[in-house]
Design a protein around this motif. Structure first.
Motif, PDB file in Angstrom:
ATOM      1  N   ARG A 173       0.850  -1.183   0.000  1.00 58.32           N
ATOM      2  CA  ARG A 173       0.000   0.000   0.000  1.00 58.32           C
ATOM      3  C   ARG A 173       0.891   1.239   0.000  1.00 58.32           C
ATOM      4  NH1 ARG A 173      -5.319  -0.344   1.551  1.00 58.32           N
ATOM      5  NH2 ARG A 173      -5.296   1.813   0.765  1.00 58.32           N
TER       6      ARG A 173
ATOM      7  N   GLU B 253      -2.521   5.479  -0.611  1.00 63.18           N
ATOM      8  CA  GLU B 253      -3.906   5.043  -0.810  1.00 63.18           C
ATOM      9  C   GLU B 253      -4.114   4.251  -2.100  1.00 63.18           C
ATOM     10  OE1 GLU B 253      -6.018   5.436   1.640  1.00 63.18           O
ATOM     11  OE2 GLU B 253      -4.468   6.519   2.746  1.00 63.18           O
TER      12      GLU B 253
ATOM     13  N   GLN C 259      -6.555   1.284  -7.605  1.00 61.44           N
ATOM     14  CA  GLN C 259      -7.334   1.617  -6.421  1.00 61.44           C
ATOM     15  C   GLN C 259      -8.161   0.419  -5.952  1.00 61.44           C
ATOM     16  OE1 GLN C 259      -9.515   5.119  -7.700  1.00 61.44           O
ATOM     17  NE2 GLN C 259      -7.971   6.476  -6.810  1.00 61.44           N
TER      18      GLN C 259
END
Length: 292
Positions: free
Chosen positions: A159, A162, A178
C-alpha cells in the motif's frame, strides 16, 4: 561526223501521275463526292451509335452494381445471422471476472460475431490491459469462442498513497490500482519512500523478493491463500490468514513449513492468535498456538 548516231534522252515517267481526260473529269469528280458523302455518313452513324450506346452502358453498369450490392448484402446478412456467438469460454483470469474479460474482447459493433472476431484478432492478442500480459482469442465453432488470459506474474502488493502497488517476482512495479486483487497477498514491513511504475521497489534488501515469490508459490501449491506477508525488523516472516497469524521465522525450511501448514490451518479457522512455526524439524508434530 556523219556516222555518229544521235541518242535521244527519254525522261522517266512518274508512276503516281495520272492523266485525266476532259471527258472523264466529271466522272472522277462525282466519285470523289460520293466517297466523301459515304465517309460523312459513316462518321454520323458512329456518332449516333456512341450517343445511343452511352445510356445503355450506364444502365448495364447500374444493373451490375445493384446485383453486386444484393449479393454482398445477402452474404453479410448470412454471416451476421449464422456466426453469432452464444458460448464464450474464458480461462486463466484471476484479476478480472469472466464477464469483464468477455466484454473487453466482444465490445464494439459486431463484437458478437465469431467470423469478424477471428479477422479482428487474427495472429495477434489483446495487449494494454492492466494486470494482463496478453489475451488470445480462438474460434472453436461458428457460435463458440475461447479467450485465453495470460496475467502478469504478480508476487504481491504494497500500500502506498492510498493505492495498491503490485510487483512481480523481481520486485518490479507492474501496476498500481485503487482496487485490491483477490488471491495476491499484501506485503508489509518493507521500507521504501517512492514508487515508480516499471521500476524495482527501492527496498534495502532486494533479495526479499525471491523469498516472497517462493512463499506465494508454495502457498499456491497447497491451495492456500495468505491475506498478508509481514516482515519484521529482522526480516522474519509472519503469514496472516484472517485473524490467525503464523510465525514462519527466517527464510529457512519455508517449503517444509508451508507443507505442514496445510494440515494445521483448518484448525485455526475462526480463531484469533499466533501459531509459532519458527522452530522446525522433521520430528516436530505439534506447534504452540497462543490465542489473543
Amino acid at each position: 561526223m556523219g556516222n555518229k548516231k544521235t541518242v535521244k534522252r527519254v525522261k522517266k515517267k512518274n508512276p503516281n501521275l495520272r492523266l485525266i481526260k476532259n471527258e472523264n473529269y466529271g466522272q472522277e469528280k462525282k466519285k470523289q463526292e460520293k466517297k466523301k458523302q459515304e465517309k460523312d455518313r459513316r462518321r454520323e452513324e458512329r456518332q449516333e451509335k456512341l450517343r445511343f450506346g452511352k445510356p445503355k452502358r450506364v444502365v448495364i453498369l447500374l444493373v451490375m452494381f445493384f446485383a453486386l450490392s444484393l449479393l454482398l448484402g445477402g452474404a453479410f446478412f448470412y454471416i451476421l445471422k449464422n456466426y453469432k456467438v452464444t458460448t464464450v469460454h474464458v480461462e486463466g483470469n484471476i484479476h478480472y471476472t469472466s464477464e469483464e474479460i468477455r466484454d473487453m474482447v466482444m465490445g464494439g459493433r459486431f463484437g458478437d460475431n465469431s467470423l469478424l472476431l477471428s479477422l479482428k484478432y487474427r495472429d495477434k492478442g489483446i495487449e494494454g490491459v492492466p494486470f494482463i500480459e496478453t489475451m488470445d482469442v480462438s474460434i472453436e465453432a461458428r457460435d463458440t469462442i475461447r479467450i485465453s488470459v495470460y496475467e502478469k506474474a504478480l508476487a504481491g502488493y504494497v500500500r502506498y498513497l492510498e493505492r495498491y502497488v503490485y510487483f512481480d517476482k523481481d520486485g518490479i512495479v507492474v501496476e498500481t490500482s485503487q482496487e485490491e486483487t483477490a488471491g495476491i497477498p499484501q506485503v508489509t514491513g518493507l521500507a521504501f519512500d517512492h514508487v515508480v511504475l516499471h521500476e524495482p521497489l527501492p527496498v534495502e534488501k532486494p533479495e526479499l523478493f525471491d523469498e516472497i515469490l517462493n512463499i506465494t508459490q508454495q502457498l499456491s501449491k497447497y491451495s492456500l491463500t495468505a491475506d498478508k506477508i509481514y516482515f519484521d525488523s529482522a526480516y522474519e516472516v509472519t503469514l496472516y490468514f484472517g485473524d490467525a497469524r503464523v510465525a514462519i521465522g527466517e527464510n529457512v525450511d519455508i517449503d517444509e513449513k508451508i507443507m505442514k501448514l496445510q494440515y494445521l490451518l483448518p484448525n485455526l479457522v475462526g480463531k484469533s492468535g499466533i501459531l509459532d512455526m519458527r522452530e522446525y524439524s522433521e520430528d516436530t508434530t505439534t506447534y504452540s498456538f497462543e490465542q489473543d
